[in-house]
Design a protein around this motif. Sequence first.
Motif, PDB file in Angstrom:
ATOM      1  N   LEU A  77      38.627  32.683  14.023  1.00 51.19           N
ATOM      2  CA  LEU A  77      38.188  31.295  14.193  1.00 51.19           C
ATOM      3  C   LEU A  77      36.762  31.124  13.677  1.00 51.19           C
ATOM      4  N   TRP A  78      35.926  32.111  13.971  1.00 46.04           N
ATOM      5  CA  TRP A  78      34.549  32.040  13.485  1.00 46.04           C
ATOM      6  C   TRP A  78      34.513  32.082  11.962  1.00 46.04           C
ATOM      7  N   LYS A  79      35.344  32.905  11.369  1.00 43.63           N
ATOM      8  CA  LYS A  79      35.399  32.985   9.907  1.00 43.63           C
ATOM      9  C   LYS A  79      35.803  31.636   9.313  1.00 43.63           C
ATOM     10  N   THR A  80      36.644  30.911  10.029  1.00 41.92           N
ATOM     11  CA  THR A  80      37.098  29.596   9.574  1.00 41.92           C
ATOM     12  C   THR A  80      35.982  28.557   9.657  1.00 41.92           C
ATOM     13  N   ARG A 122      29.799  28.878  21.421  1.00 41.93           N
ATOM     14  CA  ARG A 122      30.614  27.689  21.672  1.00 41.93           C
ATOM     15  C   ARG A 122      32.008  27.855  21.099  1.00 41.93           C
ATOM     16  N   ILE A 123      32.100  28.449  19.922  1.00 41.32           N
ATOM     17  CA  ILE A 123      33.390  28.611  19.260  1.00 41.32           C
ATOM     18  C   ILE A 123      34.325  29.480  20.100  1.00 41.32           C
ATOM     19  N   ARG A 124      33.783  30.527  20.706  1.00 38.32           N
ATOM     20  CA  ARG A 124      34.628  31.416  21.514  1.00 38.32           C
ATOM     21  C   ARG A 124      35.251  30.677  22.687  1.00 38.32           C
ATOM     22  N   ARG A 125      34.599  29.622  23.160  1.00 34.74           N
ATOM     23  CA  ARG A 125      35.153  28.856  24.278  1.00 34.74           C
ATOM     24  C   ARG A 125      36.441  28.136  23.897  1.00 34.74           C
ATOM     25  N   ILE A 126      36.592  27.833  22.611  1.00 38.35           N
ATOM     26  CA  ILE A 126      37.814  27.175  22.149  1.00 38.35           C
ATOM     27  C   ILE A 126      39.012  28.081  22.410  1.00 38.35           C
ATOM     28  N   ASN A 127      38.897  29.348  22.030  1.00 34.39           N
ATOM     29  CA  ASN A 127      39.995  30.285  22.268  1.00 34.39           C
ATOM     30  C   ASN A 127      40.180  30.584  23.751  1.00 34.39           C
ATOM     31  N   GLU A 128      39.110  30.502  24.533  1.00 34.26           N
ATOM     32  CA  GLU A 128      39.246  30.753  25.963  1.00 34.26           C
ATOM     33  C   GLU A 128      40.136  29.701  26.611  1.00 34.26           C
ATOM     34  N   ALA A 129      40.050  28.467  26.138  1.00 32.45           N
ATOM     35  CA  ALA A 129      40.914  27.413  26.673  1.00 32.45           C
ATOM     36  C   ALA A 129      42.373  27.717  26.348  1.00 32.45           C
ATOM     37  N   THR A 130      42.619  28.215  25.144  1.00 31.63           N
ATOM     38  CA  THR A 130      43.984  28.580  24.762  1.00 31.63           C
ATOM     39  C   THR A 130      44.472  29.760  25.599  1.00 31.63           C
ATOM     40  N   ARG A 131      43.609  30.739  25.818  1.00 33.64           N
ATOM     41  CA  ARG A 131      43.999  31.901  26.633  1.00 33.64           C
ATOM     42  C   ARG A 131      44.365  31.475  28.053  1.00 33.64           C
ATOM     43  N   GLN A 132      43.637  30.525  28.599  1.00 36.31           N
ATOM     44  CA  GLN A 132      43.956  30.047  29.946  1.00 36.31           C
ATOM     45  C   GLN A 132      45.312  29.372  29.971  1.00 36.31           C
ATOM     46  N   ALA A 133      45.610  28.586  28.944  1.00 37.88           N
ATOM     47  CA  ALA A 133      46.916  27.933  28.866  1.00 37.88           C
ATOM     48  C   ALA A 133      48.033  28.973  28.760  1.00 37.88           C
ATOM     49  N   VAL A 134      47.799  30.020  27.987  1.00 39.13           N
ATOM     50  CA  VAL A 134      48.788  31.098  27.856  1.00 39.13           C
ATOM     51  C   VAL A 134      48.929  31.845  29.175  1.00 39.13           C
ATOM     52  N   ARG A 135      47.813  32.069  29.848  1.00 36.08           N
ATOM     53  CA  ARG A 135      47.844  32.758  31.145  1.00 36.08           C
ATOM     54  C   ARG A 135      48.725  31.990  32.138  1.00 36.08           C
TER      55      ARG A 135
END
Length: 250
Positions: A77-80, A122-135
């Motif tokens: 995501l950061w690379k993007t 801040r960018i890492r928080r985007i994936n954290e929201a997705t991880r919570q949804a997957v959890r």
Amino acid sequence: MLTTFIAVSTKRLTAAVFAARMRHIRDRLARRMMPELDVFFVGQAARAVTRLTGEKAFLQKQRPPGELLPPEEDALLWKTLAPFLEQAILDSGALAASLVGGQGPTLADPRVLSQIAQAGTRIRRINEATRQAVRDMLTVAHERGYNTYQVARGVPAEGFRGLREVVEETYLNRSEAIARTEMAEASLEAAHSEWKDAGVGELEIIDGGGATSCEECDARSGEIVSISEGVELLHPNCTVVTLPVLERVA
């Protein structure tokens, strides 16, 4: 010793022109970022499903979402997003520097490196929201005893969204909000860094009046605040811009 500079008048750059230019930088880069984000989220869903279906007897134990969305997703995501964020910092910093006679930032500037690091957090928080949804999804799947195929594809008859849908839809139609918010954050930080270096002590807030503004945005427009306090975005798609309160200082 504080830098000596002369207040900018309407002869050089009015507040309205500066705000328009800053918002143009954000808008230009956000529009370029949005399709890249869409591609990332679709690809992330496919990668998560591949990781899931490659495991044998997945539901023999409840797996953490980190196994489906590992740290490498943060790097991808950061690379993007990094090229757009870096450009926002450079362009916004250069525009801000023009108000106080500065040269503008470069990628080798320690201040810029710090701003890029903050953006990465801040960018890492985007994936954290997705991880919570997957959890949350995995918890339900485990309780219901779904097999790997059901976890991956969902069970519509039982109202269960599968992994692919959960990952894709966590940020469905939110690429624009993410892009515009990240561009605004980056541009504000870059501008404030330039002005702090020039000895600016206060900022004027220019906010409200736009399609995405709210009562709070309208109410704070024109406020003068200390630059040490900073200015926060009040909501996604916030278009707030700041101006340095300039006066001759020694």
